[in-house]
Scaffold this active site. Structure first.
Site, PDB file in Angstrom:
ATOM      1  N   GLU A 204     -44.489 -23.533  20.452  1.00  0.00           N
ATOM      2  CA  GLU A 204     -44.393 -24.371  19.254  1.00  0.00           C
ATOM      3  C   GLU A 204     -42.970 -24.528  18.756  1.00  0.00           C
ATOM      4  O   GLU A 204     -42.577 -25.600  18.295  1.00  0.00           O
ATOM      5  CB  GLU A 204     -45.263 -23.778  18.138  1.00  0.00           C
ATOM      6  N   GLU A 205     -42.159 -23.464  18.855  1.00  0.00           N
ATOM      7  CA  GLU A 205     -40.856 -23.484  18.189  1.00  0.00           C
ATOM      8  C   GLU A 205     -39.654 -23.288  19.114  1.00  0.00           C
ATOM      9  O   GLU A 205     -38.536 -23.584  18.724  1.00  0.00           O
ATOM     10  CB  GLU A 205     -40.803 -22.382  17.109  1.00  0.00           C
ATOM     11  N   SER A 602     -46.338 -33.153   7.732  1.00  0.00           N
ATOM     12  CA  SER A 602     -45.845 -31.849   8.163  1.00  0.00           C
ATOM     13  C   SER A 602     -44.737 -31.402   7.206  1.00  0.00           C
ATOM     14  O   SER A 602     -44.997 -31.257   6.006  1.00  0.00           O
ATOM     15  CB  SER A 602     -45.388 -31.914   9.621  1.00  0.00           C
ATOM     16  N   ASP A 679     -56.377 -28.004  12.448  1.00  0.00           N
ATOM     17  CA  ASP A 679     -54.926 -27.858  12.627  1.00  0.00           C
ATOM     18  C   ASP A 679     -54.593 -26.394  12.917  1.00  0.00           C
ATOM     19  O   ASP A 679     -54.860 -25.519  12.100  1.00  0.00           O
ATOM     20  CB  ASP A 679     -54.214 -28.335  11.358  1.00  0.00           C
ATOM     21  N   HIS A 711     -53.010 -31.151  14.097  1.00  0.00           N
ATOM     22  CA  HIS A 711     -51.798 -31.530  13.366  1.00  0.00           C
ATOM     23  C   HIS A 711     -51.397 -32.971  13.655  1.00  0.00           C
ATOM     24  O   HIS A 711     -50.579 -33.543  12.941  1.00  0.00           O
ATOM     25  CB  HIS A 711     -50.655 -30.580  13.742  1.00  0.00           C
TER      26      HIS A 711
END
Length: 736
Positions: A204-205, A602, A679, A711
């Protein structure tokens, strides 16, 4: 009340979708229909190993989110379909793990073939489809390699093309590419233990989607093992129209434990396993892994939990012993950003990307010494290729204009920089192994994405997708109403320069127009640029809205100081910079000061809440999609990078100031809150906690939840039907 509101929404939607202001105006229905208004856009373009073919994933004309595998003969320019996803695929439901991987890659809504890999000999292509693996040959034959209910993750053909590897049931498997039973080569993947996968925050990051890496000579595989037992769980209810599935998801919220990560090196049959020494501190991130070209060593990037230090370790694959080759250290009130730029040259020197001088630039590391190759108040995006024989390297950057991105070349040892792409465009590029040919993708505010093959001097050899706006193009019928994108700058009260972009309807003298003020506002993103825009913006302009966006401090590609402004202060400087944009809008004679609506998703949804809380009465209405409302609810690697790793201790005041929940009752303007109920990124708890706070204070607002949506829910036509209905009631379309 619910029935009355639903009826009003339905009536409003019918008008919005079916009655354009002019015959050449867009409708909301057309924006979401097939084919895509931007034209057919192939994905994952690659040159075959022998350079005779270019392959890509192309959407079907009647189903823009389903992709098939195509190939173009570079000599003749003729395209042909290699794998038809509907004929070959089974339509089987994907495993939950693969669904979440796709969500991490932001391709959750895509179907059919979403990835593929050439074998090194150029004779076959590995194609994952509907949870299983297939091998396609150039004669059109497709062979099924696996047939299991659980599915296979992260499939790869080994570097020499002899072996196939994949993750199944949390273990790594290896088999002969041309037959034979797969062998499980990892010992204990089960429960909370995973082998060969990337953990949640890595996907994800950290822009790392895999958890294993083949050595170039196929002698070894480096394999990540992670145990998520220390990680707290959140209950994620995938509420759908036909029922609810409940998942206990391991989610590392800020300030809580991460997974325990180890790295091993083993032979392809699982023997000879050694554990890599990554130091005594277990609370670290495994950021990147790369083999030296000769397979003699591993280069492992180890990032500290607070993300202020990044060490590059050199690892002996036979013993697992490591030593620190070099490190990056953040400055005060800052952090170290990760990059994918690390290239090992034949002489053992490295090309590396660093922000050590305040801007992202390329450096050469040789014999323990650094040479800065690029320099100036601009940003290198990525290293595209290296031609060692010709002594040149290629990279993309915003050297000539912060609103554009171009492909550049320069001597390998430093010197004059040459731009290889045409001004006025936002470009992306990939190169073949020797950086002799490039696939360049570009767009501008007046031209949807085009793709061409270029040589090393930047000359276009051939179009791969000219995508010209001529009769037959999906957008051509709407060209006459296409609104020009205008760009500009404004100065904040404290002297910062902010870039904005704006689209306006055909302005009539003496009339004032409402504004759709869109924002993201978060780090690692640039909103204002010279590329092809969202067709929704053109639709909104056709409905009589001015569309406006501005990049605040904290956003990307403006240097470290510009980004560092949000350190331990999310929801502060970004809100003030967006307010400067609103004040600028209110100074324009054609803007209706009382009809500026703000929208974001977001981080942008979080910004909507903070903007309404901080400046009541400035915005006529706000739409908040999938917002973070308290940063302790978001994940470790992202949140702690900016806000600190101790939300209950030394960083508690910063976290409290950044939260949107407590000040929620200050919102006095109409608010629409939207969230996907499945989500797994910004979990639904963010919106339910915020809604409960407003309800307890008797603060009115509207809310729309989406069963089964993740999401990416904002890509749904119903979301925009809801948004436009809300704006009709609170702001009103068209001039007054």
């Amino acid at each position: 009340m619910l029935r009355t509101l639903a009826a009003a929404l339905a009536a409003s939607a019918a008008v919005l979708m079916t009655v354009p202001a002019h015959a050449d105006d867009l409708t909301l229905e057309r924006v979401f229909a097939s084919p895509d208004l931007a034209g057919e856009q192939p994905r994952a373009l690659r040159l075959s190993p022998d350079g005779k073919l270019i392959t890509s994933l192309r959407p079907r004309a009647d189903e823009k989110d389903r992709y098939d595998l195509w190939a173009m003969n570079t000599a003749t320019g003729q395209w042909r379909m290699l794998v038809d996803s509907k004929k070959v695929g089974t339509g089987a439901e994907l495993s939950e793990a693969e669904k979440m991987q796709r969500e991490r890659a932001r391709i959750g809504g895509q179907r059919g073939i979403v990835a593929y890999q050439w074998s090194s000999d150029g004779r076959s292509i590995l194609v994952p489809l509907d949870g299983d693996l297939y091998l396609a040959t150039l004669d059109g034959k497709v062979t099924r390699l696996t047939n299991t209910p659980g599915g296979e993750l992260n499939p790869l053909v080994s570097p020499k093309g002899n072996l196939l590897s994949f993750v199944r049931d949390q273990n790594l498997y290896v088999s002969d590419l041309n037959g034979g039973q797969p062998r499980k080569i990892t010992p204990d993947g089960a429960g909370t233990v995973h082998w060969g996968e990337a953990e949640f925050v890595a996907q994800e990051e950290m822009d790392r989607s895999t958890g294993y890496w083949w050595s170039p000579d196929e002698r070894y595989i480096a394999v990540e093992r992670f145990d998520e037992a220390p990680v707290g769980t959140v209950t994620r209810a995938a509420i759908g129209a036909d029922g609810t599935k409940v998942f206990e998801q391991r989610y590392p919220a800020a300030g809580t434990p991460n997974v325990l990560v180890d790295l091993y090196v083993m032979r392809p049959d699982g023997t000879g396993s050694v554990k890599v020494d990554m130091g005594t501190d277990r609370d670290i991130y495994l950021a990147r892994v790369k083999w030296m070209p000769d397979g003699s060593a591993l280069l492992v990037q180890r990032q500290s939990r607070d993300q202020t230090r990044l060490d590059v370790l050199k690892v002996d694959p036979t013993t697992g012993k490591s030593s620190v080759l070099f490190s990056e250290q953040a400055g005060a009130k800052s952090w170290v950003n990760l990059s994918n730029t690390l290239s090992v040259l034949k002489d053992g020197s490295l090309i590396w990307w660093s922000e050590r001088d305040g801007h992202g630039h390329l450096y050469r590391y040789a014999a323990n010494k650094w040479t800065q190759l690029t320099k100036g108040p601009w940003e290198v995006a990525e290293l595209t290729g290296v031609d060692e024989d010709g002594g040149r390297l290629f990279f993309t950057a915003n050297k000539d204009d912060v609103l554009e991105r171009h492909l550049y070349s320069m001597p390998l040892r430093g010197g004059a920089i040459t731009r290889l792409t045409e001004a006025g465009y936002w470009n992306a590029a990939s190169a073949d192994t020797n950086a002799s040919r490039f696939i360049v993708s570009r767009s501008s505010p007046t031209q949807p994405t085009q793709i061409y093959l270029a040589d090393a001097t930047g000359n276009r050899v051939s179009w791969l997708n000219e995508n010209a706006l001529k009769p037959g193009h999906p957008y051509q019928p709407y060209l006459s109403s296409h609104a020009e994108t205008k760009f500009g700058e404004l100065k904040t009260a404290d002297g910062a320069t902010l870039h904005w972009e704006m689209l306006t309807p055909r302005l009539e003298p003496g009339r004032r127009y409402p504004v759709f003020f869109e924002h993201y506002g978060g780090p690692h993103s640039q909103t204002v640029s010279r590329n092809w825009g969202n067709p929704l913006h053109q639709y909104l302009v056709d409905r009589g809205y001015v569309v406006f966006m501005i990049d605040n401090r904290g956003s990307a590609n403006r240097g470290k100081a510009f980004e560092d402004a949000i350190w331990h202060a999310m929801g502060s400087i970004e809100v003030r910079d967006q307010l400067a944009g609103a004040e600028y809008l209110k100074s324009l004679p054609f803007v209706d000061r009382k009809r500026i609506a703000t929208y974001g998703w977001s981080y942008g949804g979080y910004m909507t809440l903070k903007m309404l809380e901080a400046n009541p009465g400035v915005y006529a209405a706000g739409i908040s999609g999938a917002p973070v409302t308290r940063w302790e609810l978001y994940d470790t690697h992202y949140t702690e990078r900016y806000m600190g790793a101790d939300p209950k201790g030394r960083d508690a005041k910063a976290y409290a100031a950044s939260a949107a929940i407590e000040d929620g009752p200050k919102i006095a303007d109409p608010l629409l809150l939207i969230h996907g109920m499945a989500d797994d990124n910004v979990v639904l708890d963010n919106s339910t906690a915020f809604a409960a706070r407003l309800q307890s204070a008797n603060t009115p607002f509207e809310m729309m939840m989406y069963p089964g949506k993740t999401h990416s829910a904002g890509r749904d036509i119903h979301v925009w039907t809801t948004i436009l209905g809300f704006l009709d009631r609170t702001v009103g379309a068209g001039p007054k």
